[in-house]
Design an enzyme around this catalytic site. Structure first.
Site, short mmCIF file in Angstrom:
data_model
loop_
_atom_site.label_atom_id
_atom_site.label_comp_id
_atom_site.label_asym_id
_atom_site.label_seq_id
_atom_site.Cartn_x
_atom_site.Cartn_y
_atom_site.Cartn_z
N HIS A 169 -2.03 -5.45 1.41
CA HIS A 169 -3.48 -6.18 1.32
C HIS A 169 -3.10 -7.52 0.70
O HIS A 169 -2.24 -7.59 -0.24
CB HIS A 169 -4.37 -5.44 0.31
N ARG A 222 2.55 -6.93 9.15
CA ARG A 222 1.85 -6.18 9.54
C ARG A 222 2.20 -5.85 11.09
O ARG A 222 2.14 -4.65 11.60
CB ARG A 222 0.32 -5.97 9.42
N ARG A 258 -1.57 -14.70 3.68
CA ARG A 258 -2.36 -14.32 4.62
C ARG A 258 -1.71 -14.36 5.89
O ARG A 258 -1.80 -13.35 6.77
CB ARG A 258 -3.97 -14.71 4.69
N TYR A 303 -11.77 -3.16 -4.43
CA TYR A 303 -12.53 -3.21 -3.07
C TYR A 303 -14.03 -3.02 -3.16
O TYR A 303 -14.45 -2.69 -2.39
CB TYR A 303 -11.87 -2.08 -2.10
N THR A 358 -5.73 -7.77 9.91
CA THR A 358 -5.91 -6.59 9.28
C THR A 358 -5.42 -5.30 10.38
O THR A 358 -4.89 -4.33 9.77
CB THR A 358 -7.33 -6.51 9.11
N PHE A 374 -15.84 2.82 6.78
CA PHE A 374 -14.62 2.97 6.45
C PHE A 374 -14.25 3.26 4.83
O PHE A 374 -13.07 3.42 4.61
CB PHE A 374 -13.97 2.09 7.01
N ASN A 418 -2.29 -0.12 6.80
CA ASN A 418 -1.76 -1.39 7.37
C ASN A 418 -0.77 -2.11 6.19
O ASN A 418 -1.03 -3.39 6.30
CB ASN A 418 -3.21 -2.15 7.84
N GLU A 450 -8.84 -10.30 -8.00
CA GLU A 450 -8.23 -9.01 -7.62
C GLU A 450 -6.90 -9.14 -8.63
O GLU A 450 -6.26 -7.83 -8.95
CB GLU A 450 -7.72 -9.16 -6.19
N LYS A 490 0.85 -1.14 -0.11
CA LYS A 490 0.00 0.06 -0.11
C LYS A 490 0.72 1.34 -0.05
O LYS A 490 2.06 1.22 -0.03
CB LYS A 490 -0.94 -0.06 1.34
P1 CMP Z 1 -7.37 -4.74 3.52
O1 CMP Z 1 -6.92 -6.19 3.59
O2 CMP Z 1 -6.78 -3.92 2.54
O3 CMP Z 1 -8.97 -4.95 3.13
C1 CMP Z 1 -9.85 -3.88 3.18
C2 CMP Z 1 -9.37 -2.63 3.98
O4 CMP Z 1 -10.06 -1.78 4.65
C3 CMP Z 1 -8.15 -3.21 5.08
O5 CMP Z 1 -7.23 -3.95 4.76
C4 CMP Z 1 -8.18 -1.95 6.11
O6 CMP Z 1 -6.85 -1.29 5.76
C5 CMP Z 1 -9.43 -1.02 5.83
N1 CMP Z 1 -10.19 -0.92 6.92
C6 CMP Z 1 -10.51 0.26 7.65
N2 CMP Z 1 -11.43 0.13 8.57
C7 CMP Z 1 -11.79 -1.25 8.48
C8 CMP Z 1 -12.64 -2.22 9.24
N3 CMP Z 1 -13.40 -1.39 10.25
N4 CMP Z 1 -12.82 -3.20 9.12
C9 CMP Z 1 -11.99 -3.79 7.87
N5 CMP Z 1 -11.05 -3.34 7.26
C10 CMP Z 1 -10.96 -1.82 7.61
#
Ligand code: CMP
Length: 150
Positions: A117, A104, A87, A51, A93, A59, A114, A128, A11
């Site tokens: 992805h 992470r 993963r 996404y 996450t 969010f 974070n 994706e 990211k």
């Molecule tokens: P990612 O794995 O890229 O998938 C969706 C992204 O949304 C996640 O990582 C986070 O960076 C972001 N995000 C922000 N808020 C939330 C939340 N409450 N739950 C899940 N993902 C979130």
């Protein structure tokens, strides 16, 4: 051997913090093969494609503006159980709660920023990956170390 291909996206926060090399090293260290690699500034349309399952969530606006804030690196990764193992390497996450030793857990402190992805299912990975790569842009080749890994 369950040979799978998955997507890991570095990211904008990790690109700006010069973590690209260290993140790629973790993927290679584990024994995976990189079959696609691209630095790209995503468009709004492509963030919505990547996404799609999060559009409409509270969010999402913050996530979208963050992903658009700078270039990302898309990596297509192949190997045994790639989806699940990547993963695991990524960690959960919410970075502050991610285990040390995960990407992470070692590099992140925020839920939105974070670091990476990673796709969560084989079918989802296929979808994706298509946001970043045409089918013929993923390279088929053999690593000389492959038989010592799988
Ligand atoms: P990612 O794995 O890229 O998938 C969706 C992204 O949304 C996640 O990582 C986070 O960076 C972001 N995000 C922000 N808020 C939330 C939340 N409450 N739950 C899940 N993902 C979130």
């Amino acid at each position: 051997m369950k040979n799978e291909t998955t997507l890991l996206m570095i990211k904008p926060d990790a690109v700006q913090r010069a973590l690209i090399g260290r993140i790629i090293a973790r993927v290679e260290d584990k024994g995976f093969k990189i079959v696609g690699l691209r630095l790209v500034q995503l468009t709004e349309v492509n963030v919505d494609r990547l996404y799609d399952i999060h559009i409409g969530k509270d969010f999402y606006p913050l996530l979208k503006s963050f992903i658009l804030s700078g270039p990302v690196v898309a990596i297509a990764i192949q190997g045994n159980n790639a989806v699940k193992v990547i993963r695991k390497l990524a960690g959960i996450t919410n970075s502050p709660e991610a285990e040390p030793g995960t990407i992470r857990g070692d590099f992140g402190l925020d839920l939105t920023k974070n670091i990476i992805h990673a796709s969560d299912q084989v079918e989802r990975a296929k979808y994706e990956l298509s946001v970043f790569f045409k089918d013929d842009e993923l390279v088929t080749y053999k690593l000389i170390t492959e038989n010592w890994v799988n």
